[in-house]
Design a protein around this motif. Structure first.
Motif, PDB file in Angstrom:
ATOM      1  N   PHE A  49      57.829 -56.625  19.104  1.00 31.46           N
ATOM      2  CA  PHE A  49      57.563 -56.644  17.636  1.00 31.46           C
ATOM      3  C   PHE A  49      58.592 -56.038  16.688  1.00 31.46           C
ATOM      4  O   PHE A  49      59.512 -55.431  17.403  1.00 31.46           O
ATOM      5  CB  PHE A  49      56.400 -55.624  17.429  1.00 31.46           C
ATOM      6  N   ARG A  50      58.908 -56.920  15.508  1.00 31.48           N
ATOM      7  CA  ARG A  50      59.662 -56.530  14.565  1.00 31.48           C
ATOM      8  C   ARG A  50      58.847 -55.614  13.610  1.00 31.48           C
ATOM      9  O   ARG A  50      58.517 -54.473  13.813  1.00 31.48           O
ATOM     10  CB  ARG A  50      60.189 -57.767  14.076  1.00 31.48           C
ATOM     11  N   THR A  51      58.206 -56.483  12.571  1.00 30.70           N
ATOM     12  CA  THR A  51      57.218 -55.522  11.645  1.00 30.70           C
ATOM     13  C   THR A  51      55.891 -56.002  12.235  1.00 30.70           C
ATOM     14  O   THR A  51      55.475 -57.065  11.886  1.00 30.70           O
ATOM     15  CB  THR A  51      57.303 -55.843  10.206  1.00 30.70           C
ATOM     16  N   PRO A  52      54.918 -55.240  12.997  1.00 29.45           N
ATOM     17  CA  PRO A  52      53.854 -55.611  13.418  1.00 29.45           C
ATOM     18  C   PRO A  52      52.946 -56.057  12.269  1.00 29.45           C
ATOM     19  O   PRO A  52      52.785 -55.528  11.171  1.00 29.45           O
ATOM     20  CB  PRO A  52      53.120 -54.388  14.081  1.00 29.45           C
ATOM     21  N   ASN A  53      52.245 -57.187  12.486  1.00 27.93           N
ATOM     22  CA  ASN A  53      51.267 -57.826  11.723  1.00 27.93           C
ATOM     23  C   ASN A  53      49.820 -57.438  12.354  1.00 27.93           C
ATOM     24  O   ASN A  53      49.431 -58.402  13.215  1.00 27.93           O
ATOM     25  CB  ASN A  53      51.382 -59.099  11.277  1.00 27.93           C
ATOM     26  N   ILE A  54      49.103 -56.239  12.190  1.00 26.13           N
ATOM     27  CA  ILE A  54      48.252 -55.964  13.055  1.00 26.13           C
ATOM     28  C   ILE A  54      46.905 -56.941  12.815  1.00 26.13           C
ATOM     29  O   ILE A  54      46.008 -57.288  14.099  1.00 26.13           O
ATOM     30  CB  ILE A  54      47.611 -54.525  12.773  1.00 26.13           C
ATOM     31  N   PRO A  55      46.504 -57.074  11.693  1.00 26.14           N
ATOM     32  CA  PRO A  55      45.396 -58.256  11.382  1.00 26.14           C
ATOM     33  C   PRO A  55      45.545 -59.450  12.309  1.00 26.14           C
ATOM     34  O   PRO A  55      44.626 -60.036  13.040  1.00 26.14           O
ATOM     35  CB  PRO A  55      45.177 -58.608  10.143  1.00 26.14           C
ATOM     36  N   TYR A  56      46.675 -60.036  12.216  1.00 28.99           N
ATOM     37  CA  TYR A  56      47.180 -61.195  12.932  1.00 28.99           C
ATOM     38  C   TYR A  56      47.094 -61.262  14.460  1.00 28.99           C
ATOM     39  O   TYR A  56      46.757 -61.802  15.357  1.00 28.99           O
ATOM     40  CB  TYR A  56      48.744 -61.808  12.699  1.00 28.99           C
ATOM     41  N   MET A  57      47.453 -59.790  15.064  1.00 30.08           N
ATOM     42  CA  MET A  57      47.578 -59.606  16.259  1.00 30.08           C
ATOM     43  C   MET A  57      46.195 -59.489  16.951  1.00 30.08           C
ATOM     44  O   MET A  57      45.942 -60.063  17.927  1.00 30.08           O
ATOM     45  CB  MET A  57      48.337 -58.212  16.662  1.00 30.08           C
ATOM     46  N   ARG A  58      44.974 -58.947  15.986  1.00 26.27           N
ATOM     47  CA  ARG A  58      43.971 -58.851  16.756  1.00 26.27           C
ATOM     48  C   ARG A  58      43.156 -60.380  16.949  1.00 26.27           C
ATOM     49  O   ARG A  58      42.484 -60.813  17.807  1.00 26.27           O
ATOM     50  CB  ARG A  58      43.053 -58.177  15.709  1.00 26.27           C
ATOM     51  N   SER A  59      43.642 -61.039  15.913  1.00 22.21           N
ATOM     52  CA  SER A  59      42.895 -62.483  15.733  1.00 22.21           C
ATOM     53  C   SER A  59      43.520 -63.385  16.854  1.00 22.21           C
ATOM     54  O   SER A  59      42.983 -64.115  17.433  1.00 22.21           O
ATOM     55  CB  SER A  59      43.034 -63.350  14.481  1.00 22.21           C
ATOM     56  N   ALA A  60      44.829 -63.376  17.231  1.00 24.85           N
ATOM     57  CA  ALA A  60      45.632 -63.996  18.100  1.00 24.85           C
ATOM     58  C   ALA A  60      44.867 -63.715  19.578  1.00 24.85           C
ATOM     59  O   ALA A  60      44.781 -64.360  20.356  1.00 24.85           O
ATOM     60  CB  ALA A  60      47.018 -63.743  18.156  1.00 24.85           C
ATOM     61  N   ILE A  61      44.717 -62.206  19.919  1.00 23.09           N
ATOM     62  CA  ILE A  61      44.028 -61.914  21.296  1.00 23.09           C
ATOM     63  C   ILE A  61      42.652 -62.367  21.197  1.00 23.09           C
ATOM     64  O   ILE A  61      42.222 -62.763  22.266  1.00 23.09           O
ATOM     65  CB  ILE A  61      44.166 -60.353  21.064  1.00 23.09           C
ATOM     66  N   ASP A  62      41.981 -62.340  20.027  1.00 24.14           N
ATOM     67  CA  ASP A  62      40.837 -62.814  20.088  1.00 24.14           C
ATOM     68  C   ASP A  62      40.625 -64.435  20.635  1.00 24.14           C
ATOM     69  O   ASP A  62      39.694 -64.771  21.299  1.00 24.14           O
ATOM     70  CB  ASP A  62      40.053 -63.112  18.642  1.00 24.14           C
ATOM     71  N   LYS A  63      41.477 -65.230  19.892  1.00 24.84           N
ATOM     72  CA  LYS A  63      41.697 -66.599  20.339  1.00 24.84           C
ATOM     73  C   LYS A  63      41.972 -66.585  21.906  1.00 24.84           C
ATOM     74  O   LYS A  63      41.445 -67.443  22.730  1.00 24.84           O
ATOM     75  CB  LYS A  63      42.688 -67.300  19.692  1.00 24.84           C
ATOM     76  N   LEU A  64      42.834 -65.913  22.405  1.00 21.42           N
ATOM     77  CA  LEU A  64      43.305 -66.159  23.632  1.00 21.42           C
ATOM     78  C   LEU A  64      42.137 -65.562  24.660  1.00 21.42           C
ATOM     79  O   LEU A  64      42.202 -66.050  25.917  1.00 21.42           O
ATOM     80  CB  LEU A  64      44.502 -65.237  23.937  1.00 21.42           C
ATOM     81  N   ALA A  65      41.460 -64.487  24.164  1.00 19.23           N
ATOM     82  CA  ALA A  65      40.478 -63.969  25.213  1.00 19.23           C
ATOM     83  C   ALA A  65      39.425 -64.967  25.321  1.00 19.23           C
ATOM     84  O   ALA A  65      38.820 -64.698  26.324  1.00 19.23           O
ATOM     85  CB  ALA A  65      40.032 -62.691  24.521  1.00 19.23           C
ATOM     86  N   ALA A  66      39.361 -66.125  24.813  1.00 17.84           N
ATOM     87  CA  ALA A  66      38.199 -67.147  24.865  1.00 17.84           C
ATOM     88  C   ALA A  66      38.373 -67.715  26.328  1.00 17.84           C
ATOM     89  O   ALA A  66      37.538 -68.709  26.765  1.00 17.84           O
ATOM     90  CB  ALA A  66      38.146 -68.226  23.603  1.00 17.84           C
ATOM     91  N   ALA A  67      39.878 -67.504  26.703  1.00 18.02           N
ATOM     92  CA  ALA A  67      40.068 -68.678  27.826  1.00 18.02           C
ATOM     93  C   ALA A  67      39.617 -67.663  29.189  1.00 18.02           C
ATOM     94  O   ALA A  67      39.550 -68.408  30.151  1.00 18.02           O
ATOM     95  CB  ALA A  67      41.597 -68.459  27.773  1.00 18.02           C
ATOM     96  N   LYS A  68      39.141 -66.539  28.781  1.00 27.17           N
ATOM     97  CA  LYS A  68      38.433 -65.807  30.010  1.00 27.17           C
ATOM     98  C   LYS A  68      39.478 -65.380  31.257  1.00 27.17           C
ATOM     99  O   LYS A  68      38.858 -65.238  32.225  1.00 27.17           O
ATOM    100  CB  LYS A  68      37.205 -66.638  30.634  1.00 27.17           C
ATOM    101  N   PHE A  69      40.608 -65.078  30.814  1.00 29.11           N
ATOM    102  CA  PHE A  69      41.911 -64.705  31.861  1.00 29.11           C
ATOM    103  C   PHE A  69      41.955 -63.254  31.415  1.00 29.11           C
ATOM    104  O   PHE A  69      42.127 -62.823  30.470  1.00 29.11           O
ATOM    105  CB  PHE A  69      42.813 -65.564  31.938  1.00 29.11           C
ATOM    106  N   PRO A  70      42.411 -62.572  32.539  1.00 28.99           N
ATOM    107  CA  PRO A  70      42.813 -60.996  31.942  1.00 28.99           C
ATOM    108  C   PRO A  70      44.173 -61.165  31.288  1.00 28.99           C
ATOM    109  O   PRO A  70      45.114 -61.972  31.324  1.00 28.99           O
ATOM    110  CB  PRO A  70      43.137 -60.454  33.439  1.00 28.99           C
ATOM    111  N   ILE A  71      44.247 -60.321  30.265  1.00 27.02           N
ATOM    112  CA  ILE A  71      45.274 -60.403  29.347  1.00 27.02           C
ATOM    113  C   ILE A  71      46.051 -58.818  29.456  1.00 27.02           C
ATOM    114  O   ILE A  71      45.436 -57.841  29.328  1.00 27.02           O
ATOM    115  CB  ILE A  71      44.959 -60.454  27.952  1.00 27.02           C
ATOM    116  N   TRP A  72      47.305 -59.139  29.700  1.00 29.27           N
ATOM    117  CA  TRP A  72      48.156 -57.705  29.512  1.00 29.27           C
ATOM    118  C   TRP A  72      49.350 -57.825  28.569  1.00 29.27           C
ATOM    119  O   TRP A  72      49.765 -58.982  28.239  1.00 29.27           O
ATOM    120  CB  TRP A  72      48.684 -57.587  31.267  1.00 29.27           C
ATOM    121  N   ILE A  73      49.399 -56.802  27.954  1.00 32.03           N
ATOM    122  CA  ILE A  73      50.809 -56.673  27.297  1.00 32.03           C
ATOM    123  C   ILE A  73      51.955 -56.288  28.179  1.00 32.03           C
ATOM    124  O   ILE A  73      51.733 -55.168  28.731  1.00 32.03           O
ATOM    125  CB  ILE A  73      50.786 -55.640  26.092  1.00 32.03           C
TER     126      ILE A  73
END
Length: 416
Positions: A301-325
Motif C-alpha cells: 500500500f501507498r496511501t490506503p483507500n480503505i472503502p475501495y479495499m473493502r469493495s474489492a475484497i467483496d467482489k473477489l470473495a464472490a469467487a468462493k476461494f480462500p483469500i490471503w493478504i
C-alpha cells in the motif's frame, strides 16, 4: 445525453462520445472526515471523482459488452470541498449507460462499528462459563480470568535466512506470529546461483526450524501453499501451464494466484478485481476445474483507500476461494496506515490470513521493518503488538452472576 427506458427501468445514456471522459456527471460536496462507498450499474467503465486535489478513482468494472455490470468502489478525500463524479471509457465508440448510482458516506465511528460487528460474527464465538464448588453448587460473584495462549487467526510475516543463526530473531518472531513465508530463499536466483546447479540447503534448513527446541511452541508457523506471482499480464497458456505443473507435483497444495494493486489501487489497472477474476477463470478452465485454488493479494500500500479495499475484497470473495493478504507493507513513516489496513483485513469475513512483507535482514528490510537490529520494535512493530493484544484475550476478567455464570465472546478459529 438522454434518458432511456427498457423493461420498465429508466437509465441515463451518454452517447456520441468524442473523448474518454465524455459521460454523465454530477456535482457533489465531499468531506475529508468521511469514508465513501460507491456503486453503480454500468457497462465497462471507470468511476472518477474530480476534486480540488485532482482526480480520485473510485473503482472500475470490466465486463462483456451488451450487459449491465455492478461497479463497486469507494474513496476518501484529502480535504473537504466540491467534487464532480463522471465515468471514463477509452472506447469512445461505445455508449455509457448508468443506473442505480449510490454514494454512501460513513463516519470513522460508523466504519469502526461495522468492523467490530463483522469481527463479532466471523472471528468470535459467545461462550457461557459457570463456576461451581466441589459439590456442584454455583458460586456467585466469583472472579473469572481468561487467557488465550495463541492467536487463532493466521497472522505472520515473511522471514529471511538470518533467522537460522539469530536466536533473538527467532524469539522475537515466534512470540508473535503463527504463519510465515520465505522472503527470497525459494526464488530461483537464491537456489540456482549458477545455471544447472541447484542448492536448496538454506530453505530446507528454514523448513526444519520448528524441530528446533527453541521453536517447538511455534511448530505451526509454516503453512503448505504455493503461489504463482504476478500472473495477470501473462498469457493463459503460460499461466495455466505453471499451475498445471505445480498441481502434478503436489495435488494437495493450495495454489495461490498472487498479484499486487488489486486492493491497493482503485484505478483501471491491469490487476483490478475484474481482471484478476478473469485470469482466475482462465486458470480454472485450463485446469478443467481441478486443483485447489486460492486468491493471494500482495497488499503493497501507498496511501490506503480503505472503502475501495473493502469493495474489492467483496467482489473477489464472490469467487468462493480462500483469500490471503500475502505481502502486506506500507510506508514505514506512516504506521497509522498499517493499523488501518490490518484492521480492515482482519474484520473482513473473506480474509483467511495475513502475512506481512517485513523480513528482517542486517542491511534493512525490503520496505517496512517491524524491529530494529536489536529486535526492539519500530513504530510499525508497535502497531502490530497493539493489534495482537486486541485480537487475543489478554487480561480478560469478569465476575459470575447470581447463578454462577459468566458470559463473554472468545476469538476462535472460524476458517475451515
Amino acid at each position: 445525453m438522454e434518458n432511456r427506458a427498457s423493461g420498465g427501468n429508466t437509465f441515463i445514456v451518454a452517447h456520441s462520445r468524442k473523448q474518454m471522459n465524455d459521460s454523465i456527471s454530477q456535482k457533489l460536496h465531499l468531506h475529508k472526515d468521511k469514508l465513501y462507498t460507491f456503486s453503480a450499474e454500468t457497462p465497462p467503465v471507470t468511476a472518477v471523482f474530480r476534486t480540488n486535489s485532482g482526480p480520485q478513482y473510485a473503482g472500475a468494472v470490466f465486463a462483456e459488452s451488451g450487459c449491465w455490470s455492478m461497479l463497486k468502489g469507494g474513496l476518501t478525500v484529502d480535504s473537504s470541498g466540491p467534487a464532480e463524479l463522471y465515468f471514463e471509457s477509452e472506447d469512445t465508440s461505445v455508449e455509457i449507460w448508468v443506473d442505480s448510482i449510490s454514494l454512501q458516506p460513513f463516519t470513522q465511528e460508523q466504519w469502526t462499528s461495522h468492523q467490530d460487528q463483522s469481527i463479532g460474527r466471523t472471528r468470535k464465538r459467545k461462550v457461557r462459563l459457570q463456576a461451581t464448588d466441589a459439590h456442584g453448587n454455583p458460586i456467585a460473584g466469583a472472579k473469572m480470568a481468561i487467557k488465550q495462549n495463541k492467536l487463532n487467526f493466521p497472522f505472520g510475516s515473511a522471514i529471511s535466512k538470518y533467522i537460522l543463526s539469530n536466536t533473538a530473531y527467532q524469539n522475537w518472531f515466534t512470540s508473535r506470529f503463527t504463519v510465515t513465508v520465505f522472503e527470497n530463499e525459494l526464488k530461483w536466483y537464491s537456489t540456482e546461483w549458477s545455471r544447472g546447479k541447484e542448492d536448496y540447503s538454506v530453505p530446507d534448513a528454514m523448513l526444519r526450524l520448528p524441530s528446533n527446541t527453541a521453536l517447538q511452541s511455534a511448530a505451526t508457523i509454516f503453512y503448505g501453499t504455493m503461489e504463482i506471482t504476478n500472473p495477470v499480464g501473462l498469457g493463459a497458456k503460460a499461466t495455466g501451464g505453471c499451475f498445471q505443473k505445480t498441481r502434478q507435483l503436489d495435488g494437495r497444495t493450495t495454489l495461490f494466484m498472487n498479484e499486487y494493486d488489486t486492493i491497493e489501487k482503485s484505478g483501471k489497472g491491469s490487476a483490478s478485481p475484474d481482471k484478476y477474476l478473469q485470469k482466475l477463470r482462465e486458470i480454472q478452465s485450463f485446469l478443467r476445474g481441478g486443483g485447489n485454488l486460492g486468491i493471494g493479494l500482495e497488499g503493497h500500500f501507498r496511501t490506503p483507500n480503505i472503502p475501495y479495499m473493502r469493495s474489492a475484497i467483496d467482489k473477489l470473495a464472490a469467487a468462493k476461494f480462500p483469500i490471503w493478504i500475502t505481502e502486506l507493507d506500507v510506508d514505514p513513516s506512516q504506521p497509522m496506515h498499517l493499523d488501518q489496513v490490518l484492521r480492515e483485513a482482519h474484520a473482513h469475513p473473506a480474509i483467511h490470513g495475513i502475512v506481512m512483507w517485513a523480513a528482517w535482514k542486517p542491511e534493512g528490510c525490503f520496505r517496512m521493518c517491524l524491529t530494529d537490529s536489536n529486535f526492539k520494535n519500530t513504530p510499525t512493530g508497535d502497531v502490530v503488538d497493539k493489534l495482537l493484544q486486541q485480537w487475543t484475550h489478554a487480561g480478560l476478567v469478569g465476575t459470575t452472576d447470581a447463578d454462577g455464570f459468566f458470559e463473554t465472546s472468545f476469538f476462535m478459529e472460524t476458517m475451515k
